[in-house]
Design an enzyme around this catalytic site. Structure first.
Site, PDB file in Angstrom:
ATOM      1  N   HIS A 157      52.081  37.300  43.436  1.00 18.73           N
ATOM      2  CA  HIS A 157      51.914  38.669  43.936  1.00 18.73           C
ATOM      3  C   HIS A 157      52.202  38.784  45.423  1.00 18.73           C
ATOM      4  CE1 HIS A 157      50.041  40.561  40.325  1.00 18.73           C
ATOM      5  NE2 HIS A 157      49.948  39.288  40.007  1.00 18.73           N
ATOM      6  N   ASP A 365      53.921  41.824  53.167  1.00 17.96           N
ATOM      7  CA  ASP A 365      53.185  42.193  51.967  1.00 17.96           C
ATOM      8  C   ASP A 365      54.057  41.909  50.756  1.00 17.96           C
ATOM      9  OD1 ASP A 365      51.135  43.243  50.421  1.00 17.96           O
ATOM     10  OD2 ASP A 365      50.893  45.007  51.692  1.00 17.96           O
TER      11      ASP A 365
HETATM   12  O1  F6P Z   1      47.391  40.541  46.091  1.00 17.08           O
HETATM   13  C1  F6P Z   1      46.812  39.405  46.578  1.00 17.08           C
HETATM   14  C2  F6P Z   1      45.332  39.304  46.287  1.00 17.08           C
HETATM   15  O2  F6P Z   1      44.811  38.071  46.653  1.00 17.08           O
HETATM   16  C3  F6P Z   1      45.001  39.498  44.843  1.00 17.08           C
HETATM   17  O3  F6P Z   1      45.103  38.305  44.133  1.00 17.08           O
HETATM   18  C4  F6P Z   1      43.622  40.071  44.926  1.00 17.08           C
HETATM   19  O4  F6P Z   1      43.300  40.862  43.829  1.00 17.08           O
HETATM   20  C5  F6P Z   1      43.649  40.904  46.188  1.00 17.08           C
HETATM   21  O5  F6P Z   1      44.608  40.290  47.008  1.00 17.08           O
HETATM   22  C6  F6P Z   1      42.275  41.026  46.817  1.00 17.08           C
HETATM   23  O6  F6P Z   1      41.859  39.798  47.362  1.00 17.08           O
HETATM   24  P1  F6P Z   1      40.509  39.072  46.983  1.00 17.08           P
HETATM   25  O7  F6P Z   1      40.526  38.822  45.507  1.00 17.08           O
HETATM   26  O8  F6P Z   1      40.522  37.823  47.794  1.00 17.08           O
HETATM   27  O9  F6P Z   1      39.411  40.020  47.365  1.00 17.08           O
END
Ligand code: F6P
Length: 467
Positions: A157, A365
């Protein structure tokens, strides 16, 4: 249809009512899963004194969700450590913030091994396994070691960094080798795919044997670009919901005679908020006549608070937002609202709808789904303008946004001025093209193209190359 097993670190299924405030990945995955009789596996977000692999299983909005608790040391070394202190900064071009610690690496390997052992009994012959994001790169290797022969796909992602940046990671080779245990590896954009291919060819002696087929480490893997989208139809519905309408009215009432500029981001140093705040400041400095005409709202829920770099960026943003308001506010007016609260998706939809400008300027991003949701929320007869970082994956698709270099407050200030002065006809023209893309390349298209590509890959384990 094959069953789909989706695995991601964070499992945060929405209820389908718009009340949750989950991130883009979680929204996209639940939308993707609802269509398949599948299971979503990952970390519960909770800790336990000793890892037991005990699964909590529930059915939420048509999706079977299976989660597992982690030990505190796991969270510290795997999630806060290797995922968020090592890989996250590096993949977002912040090698200066990346911490290298063997304990983090060991924790990362250990949790991936534990996830594989816990997940193994849930996998049946014929299931497609789809693993998500940088937390779980070694998971296919661990599943293969336990005898899993199913097709396994991986989707990243976040960006895949340029080869010169990626090679600063100790152990970069093992990480890439682990990706060769998958049948399909997907990236958000062709640019990230090419950066990966470049690494494999120049650093691992690999070859591109056919378009999208990479061979190295005695194996071959299919690679491709699959830009993630939003559930545009669902979001359009959300915009008409009572909460969204109320929020739009509330915003309209609190911005009378002013244009609203809105930013919504997890509080993260990759989101470019410092530069963005300075860009807004630039607008106010250079255009005194606009000062009482605009209001900027930045929503930034705090995130990954145990990681120092996040505490530091929070302190800097607090200071900067205070400075801007101190400098420009009057007794009856303040130009800037900075809110560290989480809002429900339906409320965000209403806020986007009320805004004249969506300001989405990450320094890096993978995709950025806020940009797409902002577009989806607009009134077709009077749409707002999207200002978008050229370094967000979304910029590859959303060409009709005002694209800016997010490192330059001057450029952001100028784009804001252009957006605020843009005639209705141009706003409609740009918005139409953006919306067409968002509708066409939505989350269903993303899921279906990835699953179709995964289903077509060679049987079972990635082919070992005849050498
Ligand atoms: O898009 C990257 C990401 O790490 C996702 O895997 C995740 O849902 C989002 O950012 C939010 O981050 P975290 O799960 O560390 O709160």
């Amino acid at each position: 249809m094959n069953r789909l097993i989706v695995v991601s670190n964070r499992v945060n299924p929405p209820s389908g009512t718009g009340e949750e405030s989950v991130g883009g990945l979680a929204m996209a995955l639940s939308a993707a899963l609802r269509e398949y009789s599948g299971t979503w596996f990952g970390w519960s977000g909770r800790t336990t004194p000793a890892y037991s692999g005990q699964l909590a299983v529930q059915k939420i909005d048509g999706v079977t969700v299976a989660t597992v608790d982690l030990e505190e040391a796991d969270v510290e070394e795997y999630y806060n450590g290797y995922a968020n202190k090592t890989l996250w900064p590096l993949f977002h071009y912040r090698a200066d913030l990346a911490a290298y610690d063997r304990a983090f690496e060991e924790g990362y390997e250990r949790v991936n091994r534990r996830f594989a052992q816990t997940l193994r009994p849930l996998i049946e012959p014929g299931d497609l396994v789809w693993i998500h994001d940088y937390h779980l790169i070694p998971l296919a290797r661990e599943l293969r070691a336990l005898g899993v022969k199913n097709r396994i796909g991986f989707f990243l992602h976040v960006p895949w960094p340029a080869y010169q940046v990626f090679t600063t990671l100790p152990g970069h080779r093992q990480l890439v080798q682990a990706l060769f245990e998958y049948d399909l590896v997907g990236f958000q954009t062709q640019e990230y795919q090419q950066a990966f291919e470049e690494y494999v060819q120049s650093e691992a002696g690999g070859t591109l044997s056919a378009p999208g087929v990479l061979s190295a480490f005695g194996r071959s893997v299919q690679v491709g670009a699959f830009p993630i989208g939003i559930d545009a139809a669902d979001f359009a519905k959300l915009v008409r919901s009572p909460r969204a309408v109320r929020m739009r009215d509330l915003m309209a009432a609190s911005t009378v005679f002013r244009h609203l500029i809105v930013g919504v981001d997890r509080l993260d140093y990759s989101k470019g908020m410092e530069e963005r705040f300075m860009g807004f400041e630039r607008l106010l400095v250079d255009n005194p006549e606009l000062r009482r005409e605009v209001l900027m709202l930045q929503i930034a829920p705090v995130s990954r608070e145990s990681v120092e770099a996040y505490q530091e960026i929070r302190a800097r943003l607090d200071a900067l937002s205070g400075r801007i308001n101190g400098e420009f506010s009057d007794i009856d007016w303040a130009p800037f609202r900075y809110v560290n609260k989480n809002y429900r998706r339906d409320e965000l939809a209403g806020i986007y709808r009320a805004a004249r400008v969506g300001l989405v300027t990450p320094l890096r991003d993978g995709m950025n789904l806020v940009a797409k949701e902002f577009v989806a929320a607009q009134d077709p007869r009077d749409p707002g303008v999207l200002i978008l970082s050229r370094f967000a994956g979304a910029a590859r698709q959303l060409n009709e946004a005002l694209l800016v270099n997010p490192n330059s407050p001057e450029e952001i200030g100028e784009a804001l001025k252009q957006a605020l002065n843009m005639e209705l006809a141009e706003r409609i023209h740009r918005w139409r093209a953006l919306f067409d893309n968002i509708e066409r390349e939505d989350v269903t298209a993303w899921r279906d193209s990835f699953v179709a590509a995964l289903s077509k890959t060679g049987e079972g384990r990635p082919r070992a190359l005849a050498s």
